[in-house]
Structures are given as structure tokens and as C-alpha cells.
Design a protein around this motif. Sequence first.
Motif, PDB file in Angstrom:
ATOM      1  N   ILE A 150       4.459  -5.208  -9.564  1.00 51.28           N
ATOM      2  CA  ILE A 150       4.618  -5.097  -8.113  1.00 51.28           C
ATOM      3  C   ILE A 150       4.964  -3.655  -7.758  1.00 51.28           C
ATOM      4  O   ILE A 150       5.874  -3.061  -8.332  1.00 51.28           O
ATOM      5  N   ARG A 151       4.241  -3.119  -6.786  1.00 50.07           N
ATOM      6  CA  ARG A 151       4.495  -1.762  -6.319  1.00 50.07           C
ATOM      7  C   ARG A 151       4.989  -1.817  -4.873  1.00 50.07           C
ATOM      8  O   ARG A 151       4.506  -2.604  -4.063  1.00 50.07           O
ATOM      9  N   LYS A 152       5.941  -0.909  -4.576  1.00 50.78           N
ATOM     10  CA  LYS A 152       6.525  -0.874  -3.234  1.00 50.78           C
ATOM     11  C   LYS A 152       5.831   0.189  -2.389  1.00 50.78           C
ATOM     12  O   LYS A 152       5.673   1.335  -2.811  1.00 50.78           O
ATOM     13  N   ILE A 153       5.385  -0.205  -1.182  1.00 50.30           N
ATOM     14  CA  ILE A 153       4.849   0.725  -0.189  1.00 50.30           C
ATOM     15  C   ILE A 153       5.582   0.446   1.112  1.00 50.30           C
ATOM     16  O   ILE A 153       5.450  -0.631   1.688  1.00 50.30           O
ATOM     17  N   GLY A 154       6.379   1.426   1.555  1.00 49.14           N
ATOM     18  CA  GLY A 154       7.244   1.170   2.695  1.00 49.14           C
ATOM     19  C   GLY A 154       8.271   0.134   2.308  1.00 49.14           C
ATOM     20  O   GLY A 154       8.948   0.273   1.286  1.00 49.14           O
ATOM     21  N   ASP A 155       8.415  -0.925   3.111  1.00 50.72           N
ATOM     22  CA  ASP A 155       9.344  -1.995   2.744  1.00 50.72           C
ATOM     23  C   ASP A 155       8.607  -3.240   2.265  1.00 50.72           C
ATOM     24  O   ASP A 155       9.173  -4.330   2.230  1.00 50.72           O
ATOM     25  N   GLU A 156       7.326  -3.094   1.892  1.00 44.62           N
ATOM     26  CA  GLU A 156       6.508  -4.213   1.453  1.00 44.62           C
ATOM     27  C   GLU A 156       6.169  -4.090  -0.031  1.00 44.62           C
ATOM     28  O   GLU A 156       6.090  -2.986  -0.584  1.00 44.62           O
ATOM     29  N   GLY A 157       5.940  -5.245  -0.654  1.00 41.64           N
ATOM     30  CA  GLY A 157       5.508  -5.272  -2.042  1.00 41.64           C
ATOM     31  C   GLY A 157       4.038  -5.640  -2.152  1.00 41.64           C
ATOM     32  O   GLY A 157       3.512  -6.423  -1.341  1.00 41.64           O
ATOM     33  N   TYR A 158       3.360  -5.072  -3.151  1.00 44.19           N
ATOM     34  CA  TYR A 158       1.936  -5.337  -3.379  1.00 44.19           C
ATOM     35  C   TYR A 158       1.692  -5.507  -4.875  1.00 44.19           C
ATOM     36  O   TYR A 158       2.269  -4.780  -5.692  1.00 44.19           O
TER      37      TYR A 158
END
Length: 550
Positions: A150-158
Motif C-alpha cells: 500500500i502506498r500513501k498519496i495525500g491522505d489516501e491509500g492505494y
Amino acid sequence: MKKLLLALLSFALSLALQAQTPKYEVRAVWLTTLNSLDWPSVKATNPQSIERQQQQLCSILDQLQRSNVNTVLLQTRVRATTIYPSRYEPFDGCLTGKPGRDPGYDVLSYAIEQCHRRGMELHAWVVAIPVGKWNAIGCKQLRERYGSLIRKIGDEGYMNPEMSQTSDYIAKICKEIAENYDVDGIHLDYIRYPENWKQTQSKSKGRENITRIVRSIHEQVKSVKPWVKISCSPVGKYSDLSRYPSRGWNAYDAVCQDAQGWLRTGIMDQLYPMMYFKGDNFYPFAVDWADNTYGRTVAPGLAVWLLSRREGSDWPLTEITREMHVLRTLGLGHTYFRSRFFTDNTKGIYTFTKDRIDHYPALTPPMTWQSSVLPTRPQGMNIKPYGEGIEIEWWGASDPSGAPYLTYNLYASDTYPVDITDARNLVAQKIRGTRIAVNREDGTHYFAVTALDRYGNESAPMQSDEPYHKTVELLKNDGRTLMLPEIDPTLNTDYISIKSLAGNVITIRPSNEKKVSIRTIPDGVYTVNSVDRHKVSRRIGQFIIKRWGQ
């Protein structure tokens, strides 16, 4: 661009030939559960609220059925959370108001059953790459189990599309759904790179990574149930066109979705491109999708939410209706985003669809690339009175495809043999079981029944060799005005309604009217009914509109 010019030139003709709707066409809707945007607004916390939540869903599905929607894309995996009991992920909070809490019934099973009762397909909409807020229950549990996946972009996970674990994991979710539920499709959303992903690999490698996920899902699902359709919602512009650039936002280059390649190689059965544009940003790219279906199904998504003033765009209704006509001319289906804006009749979109462009039902196109063996036709049929209508029963069809069951289509006409290629004759579709009660006691009707396998292949028809009839005097009309009969005063009529033979209400009029305009009603057979203050309906006449071909 010749096809675009032909589409626009034939637009006026398509308006004149609205009654001649196609028998096969995907008419779909995205039913969003994220934050309960479309459903459910009622939270399941006790038996009473469970019942209200279910009633709310049934009300939505009833509306969709009346507008002849035949495919419901129900958001099933939301953000690493689900609306069904999963071995891998927790319940989404949309169902109960509390993430992780069991709603007390199997929501997906119930939704499938209700869609199938109405002759509609249900496709499980799976959000692939986004897994929600960084500390939300779904993302947090995935991070605890898979760490670097899981990678964090902003406050979201992808989920990381560059790791093979991602394709294995999402395919496992899709296989779980296919194994445990009688879904008609798996619909992939956000099967692409996130917009803000800092990509270190080439675009070519990026497309390979996303294609690996699609291929893994295809293999896992088809190994369980080969009739389950695999689809996705790619970015609405596949790539730059020679005369019309995508302005930097397209599926192929911007987010590594080789969606047309997935159709070509057979790992995708359907596409629902998100074509939330107008003018030159819509029509040339619609032609491009139509030119590259490779025999599969494409049903572009239409931005009906942009009709709403609350969304800040305030499109006129004609933007969407014009797009719908052109899509039909191109041989493409259409899909509404989102369900609530459609069923709320934003700027009249629901009324237009139900009364004008999709007035008659349509079947979803068969998956002939997966299987083309036809089921055998029913071998017998029995028609008998049943209450105020009739009951039709049939038997003897068989299915060589190996799927667990057949469904059936019922057709009716006042001429013999019933033309099953004419969508106007389709009374009921994808009937479970081998009998149905219909409201067709008055007049003379011939019936035909066909068997339908899970791939959408339709058998030859079993035709009724004798008409079912009860002599009635047809009400007079000239194609423009209907003359109404005198109504028995003892019926205490509150108003009159005009219905199609399928039972759909076409119009409601005051009981004291002697003439009714029928200019906008398509050719067909209709009944006139008196309705009293207790909503009891009684048939008082029947009429036929037949303008075309005179």
C-alpha cells in the motif's frame, strides 16, 4: 470521421424511428454505495431498519425496471471494504453506519435476487486500486497484513500496481464473489494508475502492470464461472485521435489502461468508458470506441449528474439526450452515472428515457465469443385464465452449455408467428422458472417463449399455435387522438390510466376527459383502465396504435 458524420446525419432519422429500438443493447446504471451516495440512506441496525433498507433498494430497482434498464453495476468492493461477508476484507460502513459491522443479512445476495426477479443483470462493481483513507478500517487492515503493498498519496491509500501481489489479491477478491454469488459480471473501477502516482517505470511497463491485474482477474473468474462478464470503466478517451487530442487525459497514455487491447485479446468482455464530456470531447471519442469493440460490448457512461445545478455544471437535458441518440446510432449502449440523479429525474432525464428512447425493453448482447451454442427451444406451452389475467407455462428446453440454469423470454403479438426480433413484442425477459402470469386477458394474442442461457444465447421460439383471445371492441383512434368510452359510474373512477401490455403506465388522465392525445405514444397495443380512490384498477378498453408502414 466518416462514421461520426453518418451518426450526426442520421440523428434526425433516429428521432423519427424511436419506436424501432434495438433488441440487444446494454442499458446500465452505476449504483453507488460509497458514503451511501445512491443507496442505502437507511442504516441496518435492527430488523425494522433492515426491512426499510431492503425496501429502499427495491424501490430503486422498480424505477430502473420501469425505464428498461437491464444492467445494474452495484458497488460491492468499496474501499478495501465490502457489502458482503468477505474472508479478506471488513464490511463497509455504508450498510450500518459503523465500518466493520455486520448488517444482519447478506446484502449482495439480496440485491442479486431482486435484480433477477426483475429480469435485470447484477454486476459486482469492484474498486480495484484505491483502498480509502490511510487510517480507515480497510486501508489499515491491508497495511497491517501486506505492508509495502500500500502506498500513501495525500491522505489516501492505494494498492501498488507494480507489485505482483496486487494482481493476486484483487483477483482473489473477484474470485470470491464469483464463487459465492450468482453475479452476472465483475465490473472493475479504477483499474489504473492513480493520477498523482510518481511512476519510475516506462508507460509501456505501466500498461503491462495494469494488464497483468486484468488478466489475473479474468483467469480466476472464468475458471469458476466462464459466463460471468468481465468489464471495467476506463477513462472516457482511449487515446489522442488524429484530429482531436485528448488534452493530456486519456486511458492509454495518462493512466496506462490499454482498454481496447483488453477487448482485442479477449481478457475483457465489456467496457463502460466514463465519457463525461460534450461536443468534440465526446462524439469523436465515441466513434473511436465504436470502431474498436472487437465484437465485444461497449456502453459509455453518461454524466447525468452534470444536469444537476447542485453539481455546478447545470447541463441542459439536450446534451445527454443527443449523446444517447448518437450512441444508439453507433451501435453502443449507454450507462448512467449516477443512479440517484437518474431516478430523481434530474431535468427530466428519467422521463425522457422511459417514454422516448428506451420505451421498449432490450436484452443484453450475447457473449458469443465465450460460447455460441444455442439452448434447445421449449417443447410445449399451456395458456389458461389466471385471476384477471392469464398464466403461461412452458417446458422441455435444455442447455448444452453446462451452466446451472436457463432463463426465459416471453413475447406477444396480435399476429402469427410472433416476431421475436422486434423488441416491441418482448413482454418479459430473463424469467426464472417456467411459468408467468401476465395481464393480457382482453384482445387476441399469440405468444412465443424462448430459452436463454447464461451467455445470453437465445433458443428458437416455441410459438403458441392458437391465439388466446377474448373478444373486445377496440377503442377508436387516428394515431393522434384516442376516443375514450363511457365509464360505468358505479366504478367510482378517480382517474384513468393508459398502460402498455407489459403493465407499464404510459399516462394518467382525469376521468371526465372524452379525448386523449396519443401523439407521443409509440406504436403498440395499450389498455385503458379506470382507477378508483382505493387505487383499484379495472380494464375498460384496449386500443392499437399503428402508424409506421401504413
